[in-house]
Design an enzyme around this catalytic site. Structure first.
Site, PDB file in Angstrom:
ATOM      1  N   ARG A  51     -36.054   4.984 -15.660  1.00 33.44           N
ATOM      2  CA  ARG A  51     -37.396   4.526 -16.410  1.00 33.44           C
ATOM      3  C   ARG A  51     -37.263   3.432 -17.160  1.00 33.44           C
ATOM      4  O   ARG A  51     -38.117   2.783 -17.654  1.00 33.44           O
ATOM      5  CB  ARG A  51     -37.856   5.608 -17.188  1.00 33.44           C
ATOM      6  CG  ARG A  51     -38.956   6.777 -16.025  1.00 33.44           C
ATOM      7  CD  ARG A  51     -39.919   7.356 -16.953  1.00 33.44           C
ATOM      8  NE  ARG A  51     -39.000   8.746 -17.368  1.00 33.44           N
ATOM      9  CZ  ARG A  51     -39.521   9.656 -17.699  1.00 33.44           C
ATOM     10  NH1 ARG A  51     -40.780   9.799 -17.589  1.00 33.44           N
ATOM     11  NH2 ARG A  51     -38.653  10.713 -18.057  1.00 33.44           N
ATOM     12  N   LYS A 150     -26.234  19.144  -8.071  1.00 34.36           N
ATOM     13  CA  LYS A 150     -26.588  20.531  -8.863  1.00 34.36           C
ATOM     14  C   LYS A 150     -27.156  20.440 -10.107  1.00 34.36           C
ATOM     15  O   LYS A 150     -27.002  19.275 -10.867  1.00 34.36           O
ATOM     16  CB  LYS A 150     -25.243  21.626  -8.760  1.00 34.36           C
ATOM     17  CG  LYS A 150     -24.182  20.974  -9.602  1.00 34.36           C
ATOM     18  CD  LYS A 150     -23.214  21.992  -9.634  1.00 34.36           C
ATOM     19  CE  LYS A 150     -23.401  22.894 -10.655  1.00 34.36           C
ATOM     20  NZ  LYS A 150     -22.906  22.706 -12.201  1.00 34.36           N
ATOM     21  N   HIS A 180     -19.039  18.991  -6.500  1.00 35.91           N
ATOM     22  CA  HIS A 180     -17.905  18.184  -6.454  1.00 35.91           C
ATOM     23  C   HIS A 180     -16.495  18.981  -6.230  1.00 35.91           C
ATOM     24  O   HIS A 180     -15.670  18.058  -5.851  1.00 35.91           O
ATOM     25  CB  HIS A 180     -17.808  17.329  -7.894  1.00 35.91           C
ATOM     26  CG  HIS A 180     -17.702  17.965  -9.095  1.00 35.91           C
ATOM     27  ND1 HIS A 180     -18.269  18.818  -9.622  1.00 35.91           N
ATOM     28  CD2 HIS A 180     -16.381  18.041  -9.878  1.00 35.91           C
ATOM     29  CE1 HIS A 180     -17.821  19.305 -10.729  1.00 35.91           C
ATOM     30  NE2 HIS A 180     -16.438  18.893 -10.851  1.00 35.91           N
ATOM     31  N   LYS A 184     -12.442  17.482  -4.367  1.00 33.56           N
ATOM     32  CA  LYS A 184     -11.190  17.388  -5.077  1.00 33.56           C
ATOM     33  C   LYS A 184     -10.084  17.573  -3.984  1.00 33.56           C
ATOM     34  O   LYS A 184     -10.106  18.578  -2.980  1.00 33.56           O
ATOM     35  CB  LYS A 184     -10.901  18.696  -6.089  1.00 33.56           C
ATOM     36  CG  LYS A 184     -11.855  18.577  -7.264  1.00 33.56           C
ATOM     37  CD  LYS A 184     -11.799  19.787  -8.343  1.00 33.56           C
ATOM     38  CE  LYS A 184     -12.643  19.621  -9.325  1.00 33.56           C
ATOM     39  NZ  LYS A 184     -12.367  18.982 -10.447  1.00 33.56           N
ATOM     40  N   ASP A 237     -24.212  27.937 -13.547  1.00 36.89           N
ATOM     41  CA  ASP A 237     -23.493  26.634 -13.668  1.00 36.89           C
ATOM     42  C   ASP A 237     -22.087  26.649 -12.535  1.00 36.89           C
ATOM     43  O   ASP A 237     -21.596  25.479 -12.280  1.00 36.89           O
ATOM     44  CB  ASP A 237     -23.086  26.348 -14.918  1.00 36.89           C
ATOM     45  CG  ASP A 237     -22.347  24.906 -15.398  1.00 36.89           C
ATOM     46  OD1 ASP A 237     -23.144  23.792 -15.030  1.00 36.89           O
ATOM     47  OD2 ASP A 237     -21.654  24.895 -15.871  1.00 36.89           O
ATOM     48  N   HIS A 242     -19.352  26.271  -7.520  1.00 36.76           N
ATOM     49  CA  HIS A 242     -17.808  25.817  -7.360  1.00 36.76           C
ATOM     50  C   HIS A 242     -16.976  27.087  -7.077  1.00 36.76           C
ATOM     51  O   HIS A 242     -16.020  27.138  -6.008  1.00 36.76           O
ATOM     52  CB  HIS A 242     -17.301  25.578  -8.747  1.00 36.76           C
ATOM     53  CG  HIS A 242     -18.216  24.059  -9.089  1.00 36.76           C
ATOM     54  ND1 HIS A 242     -18.685  23.234  -8.284  1.00 36.76           N
ATOM     55  CD2 HIS A 242     -18.495  23.719 -10.450  1.00 36.76           C
ATOM     56  CE1 HIS A 242     -19.323  22.378  -9.190  1.00 36.76           C
ATOM     57  NE2 HIS A 242     -19.084  22.750 -10.575  1.00 36.76           N
ATOM     58  N   LYS A 342     -15.860  28.964 -20.828  1.00 39.91           N
ATOM     59  CA  LYS A 342     -15.763  27.750 -21.351  1.00 39.91           C
ATOM     60  C   LYS A 342     -14.889  28.117 -22.812  1.00 39.91           C
ATOM     61  O   LYS A 342     -15.030  29.327 -23.168  1.00 39.91           O
ATOM     62  CB  LYS A 342     -17.079  26.971 -21.956  1.00 39.91           C
ATOM     63  CG  LYS A 342     -17.916  26.621 -20.860  1.00 39.91           C
ATOM     64  CD  LYS A 342     -18.570  25.251 -21.085  1.00 39.91           C
ATOM     65  CE  LYS A 342     -19.338  24.799 -19.798  1.00 39.91           C
ATOM     66  NZ  LYS A 342     -18.565  23.992 -19.052  1.00 39.91           N
TER      67      LYS A 342
HETATM   68  C1  BG6 Z   1     -19.769  20.905 -13.855  1.00 41.09           C
HETATM   69  C2  BG6 Z   1     -20.617  21.862 -14.532  1.00 41.09           C
HETATM   70  O1  BG6 Z   1     -20.513  21.358 -12.282  1.00 41.09           O
HETATM   71  O2  BG6 Z   1     -18.410  21.264 -13.574  1.00 41.09           O
HETATM   72  C3  BG6 Z   1     -19.659  21.517 -16.060  1.00 41.09           C
HETATM   73  O3  BG6 Z   1     -21.813  21.820 -14.727  1.00 41.09           O
HETATM   74  C4  BG6 Z   1     -18.482  21.878 -15.818  1.00 41.09           C
HETATM   75  O4  BG6 Z   1     -20.441  22.806 -16.888  1.00 41.09           O
HETATM   76  C5  BG6 Z   1     -17.718  20.801 -14.718  1.00 41.09           C
HETATM   77  O5  BG6 Z   1     -17.713  21.384 -17.097  1.00 41.09           O
HETATM   78  C6  BG6 Z   1     -16.340  21.160 -14.547  1.00 41.09           C
HETATM   79  O6  BG6 Z   1     -15.880  20.327 -13.374  1.00 41.09           O
HETATM   80  P1  BG6 Z   1     -14.371  19.739 -13.294  1.00 41.09           P
HETATM   81  O7  BG6 Z   1     -14.341  18.952 -12.418  1.00 41.09           O
HETATM   82  O8  BG6 Z   1     -14.004  19.273 -14.683  1.00 41.09           O
HETATM   83  O9  BG6 Z   1     -13.537  21.051 -13.271  1.00 41.09           O
END
Ligand code: BG6
Length: 500
Positions: A51, A150, A180, A184, A237, A242, A342
Site C-alpha cells: 500500500r 501460513k 518453510h 530445509k 503456529d 511444521h 518458545k
Molecule cells: C514460523 C513461526 O512459522 O516458524 C514462528 O510462525 C517460528 O513463530 C518460526 O519462530 C520458526 O522457524 P525456524 O525456521 O526459525 O525454525
C-alpha cells in the site's frame, strides 16, 4: 500434470506485502541468493507490491538495506546486487480495492510474456480479496501461480474458506501452500536417509521402533508479534504445520517416486490415520504451557504476560507437548511425542527415533549399561545425523564394565563444507520452475486442521489455564510426566542429550 523444469525459467514474481517483515527478512534475501547462483533466468522481474507509495529508488534502497542486514557480508557482492536491482520494482496496490490494481496491471502487461507468480506475504484476511481483484483485472492466466504463506486459516472452517476463495481463480496445480520446514536441507535429507539407504527401512516400524520424538524448541519469545501469536498459539503456529509435516515425513510409507502426488498422497494417509482425540484423551495426552519470566542462556527474559502489547489475562499456549498415535499397520502402538515451545533453553529441532530394547542380552551383568539404539536427526542447528550404538571401550577388564553407548556421528558442517541454502531459497526456486512437491496440498492442510481442531476444542472445555514454565526451561513439568509415565524420556534428559 505438467512436468517441471530442472532449469531456471524466467518469471515475474509479485510479492504482496513487499515491504513487510517476511519479504525483507526472508524472501528478498532468498531471491538475492538465487540471483547470485544464476538461478533467476533472464529476463525475470521482481515486483514488490504494497500500500505504501515508494519511488523506484526508495524501494531499491529499502531492499538494499534489508540485504545488508540479512545476507552475510561475505555473500554480498556488488555485481550480483546490480543485476538484482535491475529486476526490482515496486507498485502501490491496496489489496482490497479493485481500482488500485491499474498500475499493477500496467507493469505486468509490459512483460506479458513472463509467467506471473503472485506471492501472498500478507495476513490471510487479504488472500480472498487479492485473488478476486487479480481475477477482476484479468491478471490471472493459466501460467500464473499463487504462493500462500501460513497461517492458512485459524481452524478447518476458515482454512476451507480460504482454499475455496483461492480455488475460484487458481487451480490446485497453480496453488503453492508454503511450509518453510519442507524447504530445509535436513528435512529433505530425511527422505534421502529413509529412501536412499536400505539399512533403515526394514527397521522403520512397530517391530523395531519403540517411539518417536519430534522437538522444535526456540529460545526466542513472540518477537513483537504478540497480536498475531496470541490469536494463534503454539498449536496453530507450529504443530498444525511444521511439526505435523515432520511427522508425515517420518511416518509415511515409501512413495513410488518423488513426484508431487506420490509424496503428498503418502503424507495425507498419515494425517488421516492420526488417532482423533476426544476431550478426555486431550486432557490425558497433551500439555499446554505458557512461559513466565526467567532467563534464557543467562539473559533475563520477561514472561508472556509481560511482553510488549500483552493482554495479561491471555491463556494462549506458548508450549505444547503431546502424544500422538497413528492407527495403521506400521505404527500401531508406537507413540509419537511432539513438543514445541518458545523461550526454551536452546534453539533445537530434532527427530529422535528410539529403537526397542534388545530381545536378549548375552553379556553378563550388562543390563544396566546396554541401551537401545537411537537415531537422532538434527534439523537445526548443527545439522546432522547421529546413531547411538553400543560399543566396547578398548582395554582389558570385565566386558560389562567396558560397554558404552557412543554416537556414529555425521555432521553436515564437517562433511559438506558448502553453504546451506535457506529453506525459502529452495522453495522459491521450486515455484519458479513449477515443482509443487515440497508444498502442501489442499487435502493435507485440511486433514491437519481436522486433527488439531479436536485438540483445541478439548482445551477450550478445560477451565484450567496453560501450565506455567520459567523461561529457559524445557516447559512445564507435566511435559516430562507425559513421557515418563511410560518410562520413556525426552532426549535432552538422556546422557547423549548434548548435541550442540
Ligand atoms: C514460523 C513461526 O512459522 O516458524 C514462528 O510462525 C517460528 O513463530 C518460526 O519462530 C520458526 O522457524 P525456524 O525456521 O526459525 O525454525
Amino acid at each position: 500434470m505438467a512436468p517441471y523444469s530442472s532449469e531456471p525459467t524466467p518469471i515475474h514474481m509479485i510479492v504482496f506485502g513487499g515491504n513487510g517483515d517476511l519479504a525483507l527478512r526472508k524472501l528478498l534475501p532468498a531471491l538475492f541468493y538465487l540471483e547470485k547462483e544464476h538461478r533467476l533466468a533472464e529476463p525475470s522481474q521482481i515486483l514488490g507490491a504494497s500500500r505504501h507509495h515508494f519511488s523506484q529508488d526508495e524501494y531499491i534502497q529499502l531492499v538494499h538495506g534489508s540485504l545488508q542486514s540479512y545476507v552475510p557480508a561475505c555473500d554480498f557482492d556488488q555485481e550480483t546486487w546490480e543485476r538484482f536491482a535491475r529486476r526490482l520494482n515496486h507498485v502501490s496496490v491496496d489489496g482490497t480495492d479493485p481500482s488500485s490494481f491499474t498500475s499493477l496491471k500496467a507493469v505486468l502487461d509490459e512483460r506479458a510474456d513472463l509467467p506471473r507468480i503472485f506471492y501472498f506475504s500478507t495476513p490471510p484476511s487479504l488472500f480472498a480479496p487479492l485473488a478476486d481483484n487479480l481475477h477482476r483485472n484479468g491478471l490471472v492466466e493459466t501460467t500464473s501461480r499463487v504462493v500462500l504463506e501460513k497461517p492458512l486459516g485459524h481452524d478447518q472452517a476458515t482454512s476451507r474458506a480460504i482454499n475455496e476463495s483461492i480455488a475460484r481463480f487458481f487451480s490446485e496445480e497453480q496453488t503453492y501452500r508454503i511450509d518453510h520446514y519442507l524447504g530445509k536441507e535436513t528435512v529433505q535429507n530425511l527422505l534421502v536417509l529413509r529412501f536412499a539407504n536400505a539399512l533403515f527401512e526394514p527397521l522403520w516400524n512397530r517391530s523395531y521402533v519403540d517411539h518417536v520424538q519430534i522437538t522444535v524448541a526456540e529460545t526466542i519469545g513472540v518477537e513483537g508479534r504478540w497480536g498475531y501469536y496470541d490469536h494463534a498459539g503454539a498449536m496453530r503456529d507450529m504443530v498444525q504445520n511444521h511439526l505435523l509435516q515432520l511427522l508425515c515425513l517420518v511416518a509415511m510409507e515409501p512413495p513410488a517416486g518423488m513426484d508431487q502426488d506420490a509424496v503428498r498422497n503418502e503424507k495425507v494417509k498419515v494425517l488421516t490415520a492420526l488417532r482423533p482425540m476426544d476431550r478426555d484423551q486431550v486432557l490425558a495426552n497433551t500439555v499446554r504451557g505458557q512461559y513466565r519470566d526467567g532467563a534464557v542462556n543467562g539473559v533475563l527474559a520477561p514472561g508472556y504476560h509481560q511482553e510488549e502489547g500483552a493482554n495479561k489475562k491471555s491463556r494462549t499456549e506458548t508450549f505444547v507437548a503431546l502424544r500422538a498415535m497413528i492407527d495403521n499397520w506400521r505404527w500401531a502402538d508406537v507413540p509419537f511425542f511432539l513438543r514445541t515451545g518458545k523461550r526454551l533453553p536452546k534453539r533445537l529441532s530434532e527427530i529422535v527415533v528410539q529403537f526397542r530394547a534388545l530381545p536378549h542380552l548375552i553379556f553378563p551383568d550388562a543390563e544396566q549399561v546396554v541401551k537401545a539404539n537411537r537415531l537422532v536427526i538434527r534439523i537445526q542447528p548443527d545439522e546432522g545425523v547421529k546413531l547411538m550404538m553400543m560399543n566396547k571401550t578398548p582395554g582389558p577388564g570385565p566386558m560389562a564394565a567396558k560397554l558404552t553407548q557412543v554416537p556414529l556421528n555425521l555432521s553436515f558442517a564437517d562433511t559438506f563444507r558448502s553453504r546451506h541454502q535457506d529453506a525459502y531459497e529452495r522453495l522459491l526456486f521450486d515455484v519458479t520452475r513449477g515443482n509443487p512437491t515440497l508444498f502442501m496440498r489442499r487435502d493435507e492442510v485440511d486433514a491437519a486442521w481436522q486433527w488439531v481442531d479436536a485438540i483445541i476444542d478439548g482445551w477450550q472445555s478445560d477451565t484450567n489455564p496453560p501450565k506455567g514454565y520459567a523461561a529457559g526451561t524445557w516447559g512445564p513439568s507435566a511435559s516430562v510426566a507425559l513421557i515418563e509415565r511410560e518410562d520413556r524420556h525426552w532426549h535432552e534428559d538422556l546422557d547423549d542429550g548434548e548435541i550442540g
